[in-house]
Design a protein around this motif. Structure first.
Motif, PDB file in Angstrom:
ATOM      1  N   ASP A   1       0.844  -1.190   0.000  1.00  0.00           N
ATOM      2  CA  ASP A   1       0.000   0.000   0.000  1.00  0.00           C
ATOM      3  C   ASP A   1       0.883   1.246   0.000  1.00  0.00           C
ATOM      4  OD1 ASP A   1      -1.948   1.894   0.235  1.00  0.00           O
ATOM      5  OD2 ASP A   1      -2.485   1.430   2.307  1.00  0.00           O
ATOM      6  N   VAL A   2       0.853   1.987  -1.094  1.00  0.00           N
ATOM      7  CA  VAL A   2       1.689   3.185  -1.218  1.00  0.00           C
ATOM      8  C   VAL A   2       0.855   4.458  -1.148  1.00  0.00           C
ATOM      9  CG1 VAL A   2       3.481   2.006  -2.541  1.00  0.00           C
ATOM     10  CG2 VAL A   2       1.551   3.043  -3.745  1.00  0.00           C
ATOM     11  N   SER A   3      -0.345   4.363  -0.596  1.00  0.00           N
ATOM     12  CA  SER A   3      -1.219   5.535  -0.508  1.00  0.00           C
ATOM     13  C   SER A   3      -0.897   6.407   0.696  1.00  0.00           C
ATOM     14  CB  SER A   3      -2.684   5.092  -0.445  1.00  0.00           C
ATOM     15  OG  SER A   3      -2.920   4.304   0.717  1.00  0.00           O
ATOM     16  N   GLN A   4      -0.164   5.887   1.657  1.00  0.00           N
ATOM     17  CA  GLN A   4       0.149   6.649   2.872  1.00  0.00           C
ATOM     18  C   GLN A   4       1.654   6.617   3.130  1.00  0.00           C
ATOM     19  OE1 GLN A   4      -2.022   8.418   4.699  1.00  0.00           O
ATOM     20  NE2 GLN A   4      -3.731   7.846   3.383  1.00  0.00           N
ATOM     21  N   LEU A   5       2.404   7.155   2.200  1.00  0.00           N
ATOM     22  CA  LEU A   5       3.869   7.166   2.343  1.00  0.00           C
ATOM     23  C   LEU A   5       4.274   8.366   3.183  1.00  0.00           C
ATOM     24  CD1 LEU A   5       4.978   6.212  -1.270  1.00  0.00           C
ATOM     25  CD2 LEU A   5       4.702   4.731   0.715  1.00  0.00           C
ATOM     26  N   ARG A   6       4.621   8.118   4.417  1.00  0.00           N
ATOM     27  CA  ARG A   6       5.028   9.189   5.329  1.00  0.00           C
ATOM     28  C   ARG A   6       6.452   8.924   5.824  1.00  0.00           C
ATOM     29  NH1 ARG A   6       0.167  11.888   6.379  1.00  0.00           N
ATOM     30  NH2 ARG A   6      -1.661  10.653   5.853  1.00  0.00           N
ATOM     31  N   ILE A   7       6.620   7.877   6.656  1.00  0.00           N
ATOM     32  CA  ILE A   7       7.958   7.514   7.107  1.00  0.00           C
ATOM     33  C   ILE A   7       8.815   7.090   5.916  1.00  0.00           C
ATOM     34  CG2 ILE A   7       9.304   5.951   8.550  1.00  0.00           C
ATOM     35  CD1 ILE A   7       7.772   7.985  10.115  1.00  0.00           C
ATOM     36  N   SER A   8       8.213   6.352   4.977  1.00  0.00           N
ATOM     37  CA  SER A   8       8.971   5.923   3.800  1.00  0.00           C
ATOM     38  C   SER A   8       9.460   7.117   2.998  1.00  0.00           C
ATOM     39  CB  SER A   8       8.097   5.030   2.913  1.00  0.00           C
ATOM     40  OG  SER A   8       7.703   3.870   3.608  1.00  0.00           O
ATOM     41  N   TYR A   9       8.645   8.160   2.925  1.00  0.00           N
ATOM     42  CA  TYR A   9       9.061   9.352   2.181  1.00  0.00           C
ATOM     43  C   TYR A   9      10.211  10.059   2.895  1.00  0.00           C
ATOM     44  CZ  TYR A   9       8.769  13.682  -0.478  1.00  0.00           C
ATOM     45  OH  TYR A   9       9.057  14.754  -1.274  1.00  0.00           O
ATOM     46  N   ASN A  10      10.214  10.000   4.227  1.00  0.00           N
ATOM     47  CA  ASN A  10      11.342  10.567   4.968  1.00  0.00           C
ATOM     48  C   ASN A  10      12.635   9.814   4.657  1.00  0.00           C
ATOM     49  OD1 ASN A  10      10.002  12.657   6.141  1.00  0.00           O
ATOM     50  ND2 ASN A  10       9.766  11.708   8.139  1.00  0.00           N
ATOM     51  N   VAL A  11      12.540   8.476   4.544  1.00  0.00           N
ATOM     52  CA  VAL A  11      13.709   7.687   4.153  1.00  0.00           C
ATOM     53  C   VAL A  11      14.158   8.085   2.752  1.00  0.00           C
ATOM     54  CG1 VAL A  11      14.530   5.356   3.628  1.00  0.00           C
ATOM     55  CG2 VAL A  11      13.088   5.745   5.627  1.00  0.00           C
ATOM     56  N   TYR A  12      13.201   8.249   1.882  1.00  0.00           N
ATOM     57  CA  TYR A  12      13.480   8.657   0.494  1.00  0.00           C
ATOM     58  C   TYR A  12      14.245   9.976   0.470  1.00  0.00           C
ATOM     59  CZ  TYR A  12      12.218   9.866  -4.376  1.00  0.00           C
ATOM     60  OH  TYR A  12      12.240  10.225  -5.694  1.00  0.00           O
ATOM     61  N   LYS A  13      13.791  10.959   1.250  1.00  0.00           N
ATOM     62  CA  LYS A  13      14.472  12.248   1.302  1.00  0.00           C
ATOM     63  C   LYS A  13      15.834  12.128   1.978  1.00  0.00           C
ATOM     64  CE  LYS A  13      11.186  14.437   3.393  1.00  0.00           C
ATOM     65  NZ  LYS A  13      10.463  15.555   4.048  1.00  0.00           N
ATOM     66  N   ALA A  14      15.921  11.282   2.990  1.00  0.00           N
ATOM     67  CA  ALA A  14      17.190  11.121   3.698  1.00  0.00           C
ATOM     68  C   ALA A  14      18.265  10.561   2.779  1.00  0.00           C
ATOM     69  CB  ALA A  14      17.001  10.208   4.915  1.00  0.00           C
ATOM     70  N   VAL A  15      17.886   9.589   1.949  1.00  0.00           N
ATOM     71  CA  VAL A  15      18.864   9.000   1.022  1.00  0.00           C
ATOM     72  C   VAL A  15      19.368  10.055   0.048  1.00  0.00           C
ATOM     73  CG1 VAL A  15      19.172   7.314  -0.822  1.00  0.00           C
ATOM     74  CG2 VAL A  15      17.905   6.681   1.238  1.00  0.00           C
ATOM     75  N   TYR A  16      18.455  10.877  -0.466  1.00  0.00           N
ATOM     76  CA  TYR A  16      18.872  11.917  -1.404  1.00  0.00           C
ATOM     77  C   TYR A  16      19.723  12.980  -0.706  1.00  0.00           C
ATOM     78  CZ  TYR A  16      16.442  10.515  -5.645  1.00  0.00           C
ATOM     79  OH  TYR A  16      16.073   9.854  -6.786  1.00  0.00           O
ATOM     80  N   ALA A  17      19.392  13.307   0.536  1.00  0.00           N
ATOM     81  CA  ALA A  17      20.208  14.277   1.266  1.00  0.00           C
ATOM     82  C   ALA A  17      21.626  13.758   1.465  1.00  0.00           C
ATOM     83  CB  ALA A  17      19.558  14.583   2.617  1.00  0.00           C
ATOM     84  N   ILE A  18      21.740  12.474   1.793  1.00  0.00           N
ATOM     85  CA  ILE A  18      23.063  11.872   1.960  1.00  0.00           C
ATOM     86  C   ILE A  18      23.821  11.868   0.636  1.00  0.00           C
ATOM     87  CG2 ILE A  18      24.277   9.731   2.512  1.00  0.00           C
ATOM     88  CD1 ILE A  18      22.000   9.124   4.485  1.00  0.00           C
ATOM     89  N   ALA A  19      23.110  11.528  -0.447  1.00  0.00           N
ATOM     90  CA  ALA A  19      23.758  11.494  -1.757  1.00  0.00           C
ATOM     91  C   ALA A  19      24.281  12.872  -2.158  1.00  0.00           C
ATOM     92  CB  ALA A  19      22.780  10.971  -2.805  1.00  0.00           C
ATOM     93  N   HIS A  20      23.477  13.916  -1.906  1.00  0.00           N
ATOM     94  CA  HIS A  20      23.927  15.266  -2.240  1.00  0.00           C
ATOM     95  C   HIS A  20      25.115  15.682  -1.362  1.00  0.00           C
ATOM     96  CE1 HIS A  20      21.029  16.447  -5.243  1.00  0.00           C
ATOM     97  NE2 HIS A  20      20.031  15.991  -4.502  1.00  0.00           N
ATOM     98  N   ALA A  21      25.091  15.270  -0.099  1.00  0.00           N
ATOM     99  CA  ALA A  21      26.213  15.600   0.782  1.00  0.00           C
ATOM    100  C   ALA A  21      27.495  14.915   0.318  1.00  0.00           C
ATOM    101  CB  ALA A  21      25.882  15.194   2.220  1.00  0.00           C
ATOM    102  N   LEU A  22      27.378  13.649  -0.057  1.00  0.00           N
ATOM    103  CA  LEU A  22      28.555  12.938  -0.566  1.00  0.00           C
ATOM    104  C   LEU A  22      29.063  13.561  -1.863  1.00  0.00           C
ATOM    105  CD1 LEU A  22      27.478   9.239   0.079  1.00  0.00           C
ATOM    106  CD2 LEU A  22      29.290  10.482   1.245  1.00  0.00           C
ATOM    107  N   ASP A  23      28.144  13.964  -2.721  1.00  0.00           N
ATOM    108  CA  ASP A  23      28.539  14.604  -3.971  1.00  0.00           C
ATOM    109  C   ASP A  23      29.271  15.916  -3.703  1.00  0.00           C
ATOM    110  OD1 ASP A  23      28.330  14.828  -6.977  1.00  0.00           O
ATOM    111  OD2 ASP A  23      27.257  16.635  -6.401  1.00  0.00           O
ATOM    112  N   ALA A  24      28.786  16.665  -2.699  1.00  0.00           N
ATOM    113  CA  ALA A  24      29.449  17.923  -2.351  1.00  0.00           C
ATOM    114  C   ALA A  24      30.861  17.670  -1.824  1.00  0.00           C
ATOM    115  CB  ALA A  24      28.619  18.676  -1.315  1.00  0.00           C
ATOM    116  N   ILE A  25      31.016  16.589  -1.056  1.00  0.00           N
ATOM    117  CA  ILE A  25      32.345  16.255  -0.524  1.00  0.00           C
ATOM    118  C   ILE A  25      33.291  15.891  -1.665  1.00  0.00           C
ATOM    119  CG2 ILE A  25      33.625  14.583   0.865  1.00  0.00           C
ATOM    120  CD1 ILE A  25      31.223  14.405   2.682  1.00  0.00           C
ATOM    121  N   LEU A  26      32.828  15.059  -2.588  1.00  0.00           N
ATOM    122  CA  LEU A  26      33.683  14.635  -3.683  1.00  0.00           C
ATOM    123  C   LEU A  26      34.068  15.801  -4.581  1.00  0.00           C
ATOM    124  CD1 LEU A  26      31.907  11.290  -4.647  1.00  0.00           C
ATOM    125  CD2 LEU A  26      33.954  11.606  -3.266  1.00  0.00           C
ATOM    126  N   ARG A  27      33.189  16.729  -4.766  1.00  0.00           N
ATOM    127  CA  ARG A  27      33.498  17.893  -5.607  1.00  0.00           C
ATOM    128  C   ARG A  27      34.408  18.876  -4.901  1.00  0.00           C
ATOM    129  NH1 ARG A  27      28.499  20.799  -8.019  1.00  0.00           N
ATOM    130  NH2 ARG A  27      27.629  20.460  -5.945  1.00  0.00           N
TER     131      ARG A  27
END
Length: 445
Positions: free
Chosen positions: A324-350
């Motif tokens: 059931d993907v109609s109530q994505l709340r905590i899962s969406y936070n995980v989704y955003k957290a992964v992207y935040a980490i990816a952007h942080a790692l990209d900033a470090i590498l650059r």
């Protein structure tokens, strides 16, 4: 990347993650386990290991402690399907079972447990900081508080009690839900709520603790209470079933924002034991979902025996919290957290790349990590700018040609002859200077 997982999530700002990851990556520490972990873990190989904690079970069977030998591993029961969904989403590929006897390498970032102290940031803004406003708005003066026995419950309830007291309301009761959900203690808490006279009760706890409380409230037919919910259970699917409607109708709380993750459901429905033969979580989930055994022969005895799985089971054929993907709340936070980490790692590498000035015929790309040739653009006669420049060039050429023709045709006139003589001045011995005052009057006119 490599994901080392076992729960769920909160998105931190990229700046904070940048600082945290930088500090962790720069530290040269050796990993050494004090003793092998008995918790099952899954991991995926990669250059950087990112950790995550997912609560895949919501209850534990307590064993007898002899205090004469090492205690046996804890036996967990219950498998929240949304936690497994979030874990599968985070892993994003084939997992590899780890026995816990070797180090997994340095872990610069861990996406934390939804009930951890760090995750209280969201709870503060959505629950604790808003609930006292409800008390003030409705003029409630006698309020009860029930909290889970963890940092999330105790911390949130304490902040709520402090703020409500400052608003002039009184705390009629304050109870803690034990993690083992002991029947005698749960019954005492429900009886205390009923006898306190508090018609408004805040339950600041995780959904499994809230379910244990309300299940006991159903046994005692506890009605007439206005429940205030923390964001951890206000949208919990296990509490929206008809059996709880008689006591939870009219409950109020603040929820985490719901969002959509594109193509998530088809990704989740691809889960199958054949793709994850060594993953204990998937095997247990499959058996509980379809009530069949993946082992040779049936599993269990008597009425609890499970028939063997026949291989035709598909997740798309059943409805569950997992898909059931109609109530994505905590899962969406995980989704955003992964992207935040990816952007942080990209900033470090650059950041670690040395700056080099590009040659004149080159410029840097958008990521500023390479020099690329400049684009040479040519004007077309069909373009507006090309047409304008062409018209100006033709006009200038025509004007020059006309003036030249005029001088050629009038070359014998006094004015042109005099202009030509002025354009060729003579210098040196014998040169003559002509003054305009000595010109004939008709020439001057």
């Amino acid at each position: 990347m490599r994901w080392w997982s076992v729960y769920a999530c909160l998105c931190a700002p990229v700046v904070f993650l940048y600082t945290l990851i930088s500090a962790q990556l720069l530290q040269q520490q050796t990993c050494q386990l004090i003793r092998p972990s008995r918790l099952p873990t899954v991991a995926k190989e990669g250059n950087i290991t990112l950790g995550a904690l997912f609560s895949l079970h919501d209850a534990v069977l307590e064993s007898e402690l002899s205090f004469t030998s090492q205690p046996e591993p804890a036996q967990c029961t219950g498998s929240p399907l949304h936690a497994l969904r979030t874990a599968v989403e985070l892993m994003g590929g084939r997992e590899e079972e780890r026995d816990g006897t070797e180090c997994q390498g340095k872990v610069p970032v861990v996406i934390g447990d939804g009930g951890s102290t760090l995750s209280l940031v969201v709870a503060h803004f959505l629950g604790v900081f808003q609930m006292p406003q409800l008390v003030k708005h409705f003029g409630w003066t006698w309020v009860g508080t029930v909290a889970g026995d963890d940092a999330y419950g105790r911390g949130g309830a304490q902040i709520f009690n402090d703020k409500v007291t400052k608003l002039g309301a009184c705390i009629g009761l304050y109870e803690i839900i034990p993690k083992n959900h002991a029947p005698a203690e749960m019954a005492r808490i429900v009886q205390r709520i009923g006898g306190s006279g508090a018609r408004v009760v805040l339950v600041f706890a995780l959904e499994q603790d809230a379910k244990a409380l309300f299940s006991e409230a159903l046994k005692h037919n506890l009605t007439g209470v206005q429940w205030l919910a923390s964001e951890a259970w206000i949208t919990a699917a296990i509490l929206t079933t008809p059996e709880f409607h008689s006591i939870l109708q009219g409950s109020m709380g603040f929820a985490i924002r719901r969002a959509e993750i594109p193509s998530l459901q088809p990704f989740l429905l691809r889960l199958h034991p054949s793709s994850f033969p060594d993953d204990p979580f998937v095997l247990q989930f499959w058996e509980e979902m379809f009530r069949c055994s993946l082992q040779n022969g049936s599993k269990g005895v008597g009425s609890d025996a499970l028939r063997p799985c026949n291989g035709s089971e598909e997740l798309a054929s059943v409805k569950s919290i997992y898909s059931d993907v109609s109530q994505l709340r905590i899962s969406y936070n995980v989704y955003k957290a992964v992207y935040a980490i990816a952007h942080a790692l990209d900033a470090i590498l650059r950041y670690a790349v040395e700056c080099v000035t590009c040659p004149p015929e080159f410029w840097s790309n958008l990521k500023r990590d390479a020099c690329i040739p400049k684009l040479v653009e040519f004007l077309s006669y069909g373009d507006t700018m090309g047409m304008a420049l062409l018209a100006m060039a033709l006009l200038g050429s025509c004007a020059t040609l006309v003036i030249g023709l005029v001088f050629a045709c009038k070359r014998h006139t006094p004015l042109v002859s005099y202009s030509v003589s002025l354009s060729r001045p003579a210098y040196g011995p014998g040169s003559v200077a002509i003054s305009p005052d000595s010109l004939p009057c008709n020439l001057q006119n």
